[in-house]
Design a protein around this motif. Structure first.
Motif, PDB file in Angstrom:
ATOM      1  N   UNK A   1       0.774  -1.335   0.060  1.00 16.08           N
ATOM      2  CA  UNK A   1      -0.124   0.132  -0.012  1.00 16.08           C
ATOM      3  C   UNK A   1       0.820   1.178  -0.005  1.00 16.08           C
ATOM      4  N   UNK A   2       0.365   2.439  -0.589  1.00 15.69           N
ATOM      5  CA  UNK A   2       1.025   3.540  -0.630  1.00 15.69           C
ATOM      6  C   UNK A   2       0.966   4.167   1.056  1.00 15.69           C
ATOM      7  N   UNK A   3       1.473   5.198   1.236  1.00 18.39           N
ATOM      8  CA  UNK A   3       1.371   5.785   2.659  1.00 18.39           C
ATOM      9  C   UNK A   3      -0.123   6.272   2.824  1.00 18.39           C
ATOM     10  N   UNK A   4      -0.721   6.790   1.818  1.00 16.43           N
ATOM     11  CA  UNK A   4      -2.079   7.464   1.871  1.00 16.43           C
ATOM     12  C   UNK A   4      -2.932   6.248   2.069  1.00 16.43           C
ATOM     13  N   UNK A   5      -2.683   5.257   1.460  1.00 16.00           N
ATOM     14  CA  UNK A   5      -3.714   4.020   1.813  1.00 16.00           C
ATOM     15  C   UNK A   5      -3.554   3.295   3.128  1.00 16.00           C
ATOM     16  N   UNK A   6      -2.299   3.271   3.679  1.00 12.31           N
ATOM     17  CA  UNK A   6      -1.851   2.888   4.855  1.00 12.31           C
ATOM     18  C   UNK A   6      -2.584   3.750   6.072  1.00 12.31           C
ATOM     19  N   UNK A   7      -2.469   5.043   5.943  1.00  7.82           N
ATOM     20  CA  UNK A   7      -3.510   5.886   6.741  1.00  7.82           C
ATOM     21  C   UNK A   7      -4.853   5.648   6.753  1.00  7.82           C
ATOM     22  N   UNK A   8      -5.470   5.244   5.717  1.00  6.09           N
ATOM     23  CA  UNK A   8      -6.940   4.899   5.430  1.00  6.09           C
ATOM     24  C   UNK A   8      -7.180   3.540   6.259  1.00  6.09           C
ATOM     25  N   UNK A   9      -6.222   2.676   6.077  1.00  5.83           N
ATOM     26  CA  UNK A   9      -6.596   1.171   6.447  1.00  5.83           C
ATOM     27  C   UNK A   9      -6.346   1.490   8.288  1.00  5.83           C
ATOM     28  N   UNK A  10      -5.256   2.298   8.745  1.00  2.83           N
ATOM     29  CA  UNK A  10      -5.437   2.612  10.263  1.00  2.83           C
ATOM     30  C   UNK A  10      -6.580   3.001  10.512  1.00  2.83           C
ATOM     31  N   UNK A  11      -7.304   4.147   9.899  1.00  3.23           N
ATOM     32  CA  UNK A  11      -8.649   4.420  10.138  1.00  3.23           C
ATOM     33  C   UNK A  11      -9.712   3.592  10.347  1.00  3.23           C
ATOM     34  N   UNK A  12      -9.738   2.566   9.340  1.00  5.04           N
ATOM     35  CA  UNK A  12     -10.803   1.227   9.352  1.00  5.04           C
ATOM     36  C   UNK A  12     -10.390   0.705  10.531  1.00  5.04           C
ATOM     37  N   UNK A  13      -9.257   0.130  10.853  1.00  4.01           N
ATOM     38  CA  UNK A  13      -8.700  -0.566  11.990  1.00  4.01           C
ATOM     39  C   UNK A  13      -9.312   0.073  13.253  1.00  4.01           C
TER      40      UNK A  13
END
Length: 508
Positions: free
Chosen positions: A178-190
């Motif tokens: 994942x890109x850094x932006x996508x990682x941040x989005x995944x953190x939010x969902x977690x």
């Protein structure tokens, strides 16, 4: 971050769980627990038993001994469907879905709601939209999965878990591609899942991720439970020591080698859609780093240089001689090796033994006939397995049975067996643990010490800064800047990768 209190009853608990394969102990009396609304980091080197544990939790394997308790009740799963029905689901690094089906169809595949004896397509799409609205993710439910990014595929799998009312969600290396932006989005969902009371087991080799999202940790080493505790009470160095059984003193050991003459020179390398005007030099005994954000074109340049992209044009000089690389066989014959980013699909034959993988590119050198061939295969495979500290039960073990880090070592061994002059390493430590990374880094140092020239493509900035003699930074298919080792800082390398022009002071 507020972790679940120790007094809370665990949603999932393991006690004394063991699993053996043909005499090999993969899990040995493992203990683990995770509560509702908690993120548990499952930590361990490649080969520590994490994948076996996940497969045991999701019904793919059945434990040989020990108990699994879900919601206070002992459970036993004969298959993955039973585990899903009970509320345990996993989102893997390599997503497994039906590429030709739509997003909504993948969410409900195998359990489509019926209306009047027919599949209720309107309900499937409506409820899929509701799931993504709940996750605050914009994703067209009629899009085919084959057209999605890696991050979007992960979101589909998380939505599928929610549709099954999962009580425990296992995220296995979810950010590897994942890109850094996508990682941040995944953190939010977690965090959203945790707030909703879902128990999450988070598996990652990246400590920044573990400290960003986890409440507690459990460490496995060599298939055994080592330690558990609160993330707030432990440091990264302490976790590393627990994982590998020792302290890792130097993360990026730089080999002290003075680069020699220019061995490889690339001029005005172009591709109609991927990159343009790429030029660089590589010296003997040098590590040349390539850095850039997702979509910068780094891997595409390397694939073209190895002869995998026929539309590429440009001038390539090797040892002062112009060369033409029309296919991978040409590159191999010239002494260029390429270790690809996607080791499972491009780097190794998973259903073949280790020794056959390592000798596959050099069959003409060891002979096609049985007489003497097996002894030479075994000798070569053993040599590179020992150099790379490969963890395997035997050389005839199939690569598919190895951990990700050890699969990567097999791929490295395969190309080193060709005795190359130039070796291109595309994300060589992606998705592998800190102990395996250290072994790969040491081996890279040995390679340049022997006079090989190395191109290191990596998305891990500390790795590039720590190992490379020079760094080429790409942005949108072009070389943005080139840094000498001692001129490169995290700030100016990232600025160049983002397309920012150097300050006047730096340019001067």
């Amino acid at each position: 971050m507020t972790a679940t209190s120790p007094e809370a009853t665990p949603v999932l608990q393991l006690a004394g769980v063991s699993k053996r394969f043909a005499g090999i102990v993969a899990l040995n009396k493992v203990a683990l627990s995770v509560s509702a609304g908690e993120v548990l980091a499952l930590i361990g080197e490649n080969g520590a038993g994490k994948s076996t544990l996940v497969k045991t939790l999701t019904g793919i394997y059945q434990p040989d001994e020990g108990t699994i308790t879900l919601g206070g009740q002992p459970v036993s799963f004969a298959n993955a469907q039973e585990a899903m029905a009970a509320g345990i689901t996993a989102v893997h690094q390599e997503s497994v879905m039906f590429d030709e089906l739509t997003v909504a169809e993948n969410i409900w595949v195998g359990r489509q709601p019926l209306r009047g004896g027919r599949i209720d397509w309107a309900r499937i799409e409506r409820e899929a939209e509701q799931l993504f609205a709940r996750l605050e993710v914009s994703l067209p439910v009629r899009a085919r999965v084959k057209d999605l990014s890696v991050a979007q595929r992960h979101f589909v799998e998380i939505a599928r878990a929610l549709s099954q009312h999962a009580r425990v969600v296992i995220l296995d290396e979810p950010t590897a591609a994942l890109s850094q932006r996508e990682i941040v989005e995944l953190y939010r969902i977690v965090r959203q899942l945790r707030a909703a009371g879902t128990a999450i087991i988070f598996i990652s080799h990246k400590f920044d991720e573990i400290f960003a999202v986890a409440d507690r940790y459990t460490v496995l080493r060599d298939g055994q439970y080592v330690a558990a505790g609160r993330i707030a009470d432990v440091t990264e160095a302490e976790l590393v020591a627990l994982m590998v059984g020792r302290a890792v003193q130097q993360a990026y050991p730089k080999a002290q080698v003075t680069p020699g003459d220019v061995l490889l020179e690339v001029r005005d390398f172009c591709h109609p859609t991927e990159f343009d005007g790429v030029s660089f030099q590589l010296r003997q005994g040098e590590i040349l780093g390539f850095y850039g954000l997702v979509g910068a074109g780094r891997s595409e340049v390397m694939q073209a240089l190895f002869g995998l992209t026929p539309l590429a044009r440009g001038t390539v000089t090797l040892a002062s001689q112009p060369v033409r690389i029309g296919c991978a066989a040409d590159a191999i014959a010239l002494g260029i090796a390429y270790v690809p980013e996607d080791r499972q699909h491009q780097g190794a034959h998973l259903t073949m033994p280790i020794l056959h993988n390592i000798t596959l590119p050099i069959l003409d050198r060891i002979g096609f006939f049985l007489r003497g061939r097996r002894a030479r295969e075994i000798a070569l495979a053993r040599h590179y397995s020992e150099q790379l500290e490969l963890k395997a039960s035997h050389l005839c073990q199939h690569v598919a049975e190895l951990s990700g880090g050890n699969q990567q070592k097999v791929v490295l061994g395969k190309w080193l067996a060709t005795d190359p002059k130039v070796i291109i390493l595309d994300e060589p430590t992606k998705g592998i643990d800190i102990g395996s990374k250290a072994a790969v880094h040491r081996f890279i140092g040995q390679l340049v010490g022997q006079g090989l020239a190395v191109i290191l493509v990596s998305s891990e900035l500390p790795e590039v800064l720590g190992l490379a003699d020079r760094i080429v930074v790409m942005h949108q298919g072009r070389v943005q800047r080139e840094f000498a080792r001692f001129d490169a800082t995290p700030e100016n390398v990232v600025a160049a990768a983002s397309g920012c022009e150097p300050h006047a002071r730096e340019a001067a």
